[in-house]
Design an enzyme around this catalytic site. Structure first.
Site, PDB file in Angstrom:
ATOM      1  N   GLU A 196       0.828  -1.212   0.000  1.00 54.22           N
ATOM      2  CA  GLU A 196       0.000   0.000   0.000  1.00 54.22           C
ATOM      3  C   GLU A 196       0.864   1.266   0.000  1.00 54.22           C
ATOM      4  O   GLU A 196       0.552   2.248  -0.665  1.00 54.22           O
ATOM      5  CB  GLU A 196      -0.936  -0.013   1.216  1.00 54.22           C
ATOM      6  CG  GLU A 196      -2.009  -1.085   1.091  1.00 54.22           C
ATOM      7  CD  GLU A 196      -2.674  -1.435   2.427  1.00 54.22           C
ATOM      8  OE1 GLU A 196      -3.191  -2.560   2.514  1.00 54.22           O
ATOM      9  OE2 GLU A 196      -2.660  -0.608   3.357  1.00 54.22           O
TER      10      GLU A 196
ATOM     11  N   THR B 189       2.420   8.418   8.035  1.00 53.50           N
ATOM     12  CA  THR B 189       3.077   9.725   7.834  1.00 53.50           C
ATOM     13  C   THR B 189       4.593   9.526   7.735  1.00 53.50           C
ATOM     14  O   THR B 189       5.135   8.504   8.168  1.00 53.50           O
ATOM     15  CB  THR B 189       2.788  10.692   9.007  1.00 53.50           C
ATOM     16  OG1 THR B 189       3.434  10.180  10.186  1.00 53.50           O
ATOM     17  CG2 THR B 189       1.297  10.848   9.265  1.00 53.50           C
TER      18      THR B 189
ATOM     19  N   GLN C 271      20.682  30.068 -16.399  1.00 55.56           N
ATOM     20  CA  GLN C 271      21.376  28.963 -15.722  1.00 55.56           C
ATOM     21  C   GLN C 271      20.655  28.528 -14.441  1.00 55.56           C
ATOM     22  O   GLN C 271      20.543  27.348 -14.149  1.00 55.56           O
ATOM     23  CB  GLN C 271      22.810  29.386 -15.396  1.00 55.56           C
ATOM     24  CG  GLN C 271      23.656  28.212 -14.922  1.00 55.56           C
ATOM     25  CD  GLN C 271      25.059  28.646 -14.541  1.00 55.56           C
ATOM     26  OE1 GLN C 271      25.241  29.654 -13.851  1.00 55.56           O
ATOM     27  NE2 GLN C 271      26.046  27.911 -15.012  1.00 55.56           N
TER      28      GLN C 271
HETATM   29  C1  FAD Z   1      -7.297  12.425   1.621  1.00 53.97           C
HETATM   30  C2  FAD Z   1      -7.104  11.352   2.644  1.00 53.97           C
HETATM   31  C3  FAD Z   1      -7.509  10.048   2.355  1.00 53.97           C
HETATM   32  C4  FAD Z   1      -7.389   9.054   3.320  1.00 53.97           C
HETATM   33  N1  FAD Z   1      -7.865   7.792   3.068  1.00 53.97           N
HETATM   34  C5  FAD Z   1      -7.927   6.884   4.072  1.00 53.97           C
HETATM   35  C6  FAD Z   1      -8.598   5.633   3.907  1.00 53.97           C
HETATM   36  O1  FAD Z   1      -9.097   5.327   2.831  1.00 53.97           O
HETATM   37  N2  FAD Z   1      -8.685   4.797   4.966  1.00 53.97           N
HETATM   38  C7  FAD Z   1      -8.151   5.101   6.179  1.00 53.97           C
HETATM   39  O2  FAD Z   1      -8.281   4.302   7.105  1.00 53.97           O
HETATM   40  N3  FAD Z   1      -7.491   6.274   6.381  1.00 53.97           N
HETATM   41  C8  FAD Z   1      -7.384   7.164   5.361  1.00 53.97           C
HETATM   42  N4  FAD Z   1      -6.734   8.380   5.552  1.00 53.97           N
HETATM   43  C9  FAD Z   1      -6.185   8.674   6.866  1.00 53.97           C
HETATM   44  C10 FAD Z   1      -4.654   8.696   6.921  1.00 53.97           C
HETATM   45  O3  FAD Z   1      -4.157   7.403   6.808  1.00 53.97           O
HETATM   46  C11 FAD Z   1      -4.280   9.383   8.226  1.00 53.97           C
HETATM   47  O4  FAD Z   1      -4.612  10.763   8.090  1.00 53.97           O
HETATM   48  C12 FAD Z   1      -2.831   9.225   8.584  1.00 53.97           C
HETATM   49  O5  FAD Z   1      -2.562   7.884   8.920  1.00 53.97           O
HETATM   50  C13 FAD Z   1      -2.411  10.121   9.765  1.00 53.97           C
HETATM   51  O6  FAD Z   1      -3.280   9.987  10.831  1.00 53.97           O
HETATM   52  P1  FAD Z   1      -3.923  11.302  11.523  1.00 53.97           P
HETATM   53  O7  FAD Z   1      -4.517  12.130  10.423  1.00 53.97           O
HETATM   54  O8  FAD Z   1      -4.802  10.847  12.610  1.00 53.97           O
HETATM   55  O9  FAD Z   1      -2.697  12.105  12.096  1.00 53.97           O
HETATM   56  P2  FAD Z   1      -1.994  11.867  13.525  1.00 53.97           P
HETATM   57  O10 FAD Z   1      -1.702  10.434  13.702  1.00 53.97           O
HETATM   58  O11 FAD Z   1      -2.805  12.552  14.567  1.00 53.97           O
HETATM   59  O12 FAD Z   1      -0.645  12.654  13.310  1.00 53.97           O
HETATM   60  C14 FAD Z   1      -0.541  14.082  13.425  1.00 53.97           C
HETATM   61  C15 FAD Z   1       0.935  14.440  13.337  1.00 53.97           C
HETATM   62  O13 FAD Z   1       1.630  13.815  14.432  1.00 53.97           O
HETATM   63  C16 FAD Z   1       2.713  13.056  13.929  1.00 53.97           C
HETATM   64  N5  FAD Z   1       2.965  11.865  14.742  1.00 53.97           N
HETATM   65  C17 FAD Z   1       2.088  10.920  15.145  1.00 53.97           C
HETATM   66  N6  FAD Z   1       2.709   9.937  15.810  1.00 53.97           N
HETATM   67  C18 FAD Z   1       4.016  10.270  15.827  1.00 53.97           C
HETATM   68  C19 FAD Z   1       5.192   9.664  16.354  1.00 53.97           C
HETATM   69  N7  FAD Z   1       5.153   8.492  16.973  1.00 53.97           N
HETATM   70  N8  FAD Z   1       6.372  10.304  16.195  1.00 53.97           N
HETATM   71  C20 FAD Z   1       6.442  11.496  15.541  1.00 53.97           C
HETATM   72  N9  FAD Z   1       5.359  12.106  15.012  1.00 53.97           N
HETATM   73  C21 FAD Z   1       4.188  11.505  15.143  1.00 53.97           C
HETATM   74  C22 FAD Z   1       2.305  12.669  12.518  1.00 53.97           C
HETATM   75  O14 FAD Z   1       3.445  12.321  11.731  1.00 53.97           O
HETATM   76  C23 FAD Z   1       1.607  13.936  12.057  1.00 53.97           C
HETATM   77  O15 FAD Z   1       2.557  14.845  11.597  1.00 53.97           O
HETATM   78  C24 FAD Z   1      -6.805   9.361   4.581  1.00 53.97           C
HETATM   79  C25 FAD Z   1      -6.384  10.663   4.842  1.00 53.97           C
HETATM   80  C26 FAD Z   1      -6.542  11.660   3.899  1.00 53.97           C
HETATM   81  C27 FAD Z   1      -6.112  13.065   4.250  1.00 53.97           C
END
Ligand code: FAD
Length: 385
Positions: free
Chosen positions: A248, A371, A285
């Site tokens: 994925e 992420t 350039q």
């Molecule tokens: C357009 C879109 C389509 C999507 N489609 C799907 C889908 O089909 N199915 C599905 O299930 N999900 C889907 N997602 C969800 C996506 O997988 C999540 O947004 C992603 O996994 C991040 O989770 P979160 O948004 O809760 O962010 P969070 O987990 O809350 O993270 C927020 C921030 O904290 C950071 N962070 C978190 N943990 C740590 C760590 N341990 N160390 C350092 N930094 C950290 C992250 O890197 C990020 O910068 C989609 C998202 C979008 C925007």
């Protein structure tokens, strides 16, 4: 960058398939993208046409209507689908055919495969994957959606968000907790179907990019899901959700490189045509160097992807390579998007030019499917740091 210069893992049969995919995408899908992006929607008919072309069934066994191809064939389709030039459409199709259907083929029982795969392969029924919740994305172990077994069904309660194909999906693979006290062994996956009482599919959310794509919230209020809709064993949900993550993630990295390549090519044409101060802007350039910097980054990302893809094909451990490939490709994508937009000047900021869409669409790659920060944590740990 001439294509023959590139080292790829693909053979002659893949290149023949590539030409078919490219013809289909450029003739039937790409011409409608401006309209779909404006409407913030694309018709379900697209899923059916992609199904007629056999493209949802690449990773599905022949007995369920697929062509039983491998990850190389599927990668060719991922790469060519970027020519649709709409991340939202590409994501909807890819989520259904390259992630959801293969998960049913891998973990489903015979009844589930017979029920969901043939119409899925034809694009008559559309699938989605529900992992993320308002409260937990990266930290999936912390999800709150629960399913309580009651006789021959589960009573499902909770919600999901950001779900690709969420509004239109006919069925969703929903990760939930069936034994909240059992840690990683307490998760299961249920196939929730459109129209089940208590299952609500929200309207598409408004987003920075992927405008034509359908990304929605789902809610479950006492949804009675038949026990026969549990995908895999009870307690296997977390492990099964992780089992395909490498593929994925690689899909996103492969797509990023090909979209960046398209933006690069478009920009190359532009900088050689657009004149300022008596010469094409590409002949300054500073701009020529920007083009070369982009070419280097794109090629490095592509080779990292192909290295990870070869390992995946050989069934070798590749979590490090795939994670590196996705992080690197995401960063490269942002760099290429910013640079291409800058080279287009004011036109780069306009809707009518593809660069503006690429600039918005590419940003998701460092977020979705793990992420960049989370992936670096995986690599760091696997490297013993
Ligand atoms: C357009 C879109 C389509 C999507 N489609 C799907 C889908 O089909 N199915 C599905 O299930 N999900 C889907 N997602 C969800 C996506 O997988 C999540 O947004 C992603 O996994 C991040 O989770 P979160 O948004 O809760 O962010 P969070 O987990 O809350 O993270 C927020 C921030 O904290 C950071 N962070 C978190 N943990 C740590 C760590 N341990 N160390 C350092 N930094 C950290 C992250 O890197 C990020 O910068 C989609 C998202 C979008 C925007």
């Amino acid at each position: 960058m001439g294509e023959k210069f590139l080292l790829t893992p693909f053979g002659e049969e893949h290149e023949i398939f590539r030409r078919q995919c490219r013809r289909f995408v450029e003739k039937e899908l790409a011409p409608h993208v401006m309209e779909w992006e404006k409407k913030q929607d694309f018709p379900d008919e697209v899923f059916r046409r992609v199904g007629e072309m056999g493209l949802h069934g690449i990773l599905i066994p022949e007995e369920y209507g697929g062509s039983e191809g491998d990850y190389l064939m599927a990668s060719v389709w991922v790469e060519e689908s970027t020519r649709i030039r709409s991340g939202g459409v590409e994501a909807g199709i890819g989520m259904h055919g390259l992630i959801v259907l293969p998960a049913i083929a891998k973990f489903g029982n015979e009844d589930q495969k017979k029920k969901f795969l043939p119409p899925g392969v034809k694009g008559e029924k559309i699938g989605a994957l529900g992992l993320t919740e308002p409260i937990a994305g990266s930290d999936l172990a912390n999800i709150r959606t629960v399913a309580k077994r009651e006789g021959d069904h589960y009573l499902l309660n909770g919600s999901k968000t950001f779900i690709t194909n969420g509004s239109r999906a006919d069925f969703v693979l929903v990760l939930c907790k069936t034994s909240p006290e059992a840690g990683y062994k307490g998760f299961s996956t249920l196939i929730v179907e459109k129209g089940m009482a208590g299952f609500t599919q929200g309207k598409p959310l408004e987003k920075l990019g992927w405008h034509a794509g359908d990304t929605a919230e789902l809610t479950f209020e006492n949804v009675a899901v038949p026990a026969g809709n549990r995908l895999g064993e009870e307690g296997s949900g977390f492990y099964n959700s992780m089992a395909n993550l490498e593929w994925e993630r690689l899909i996103m990295a492969l797509g990023t490189v090909c979209s960046a390549q398209l933006a690069f090519e478009r920009t190359k044409t532009y900088v050689l045509q657009r004149e300022a101060f008596g010469r094409p802007i590409g002949r300054f350039q500073v701009n020529r160097h920007k083009m070369v910097d982009m070419a280097m980054e794109i090629e490095a990302a592509r080779q990292l992807n192909y290295h990870a893809l070869r390992k995946l094909m050989n069934k070798e451990p590749c979590a490090i390579e795939v994670s590196m490939a996705k992080v690197f490709a995401s960063r490269m994508g942002d760099f290429v998007a910013t640079t291409c937009l800058q080279l287009h000047g004011g036109y780069g900021y306009m809707r009518e030019y593809e660069i503006e869409r690429f600039f918005r669409d590419v940003r998701i790659n460092a977020i979705g499917g793990g992420t960049s920060e989370v992936l670096k944590e995986i690599v760091g740990r696997l490297m013993g740091i």
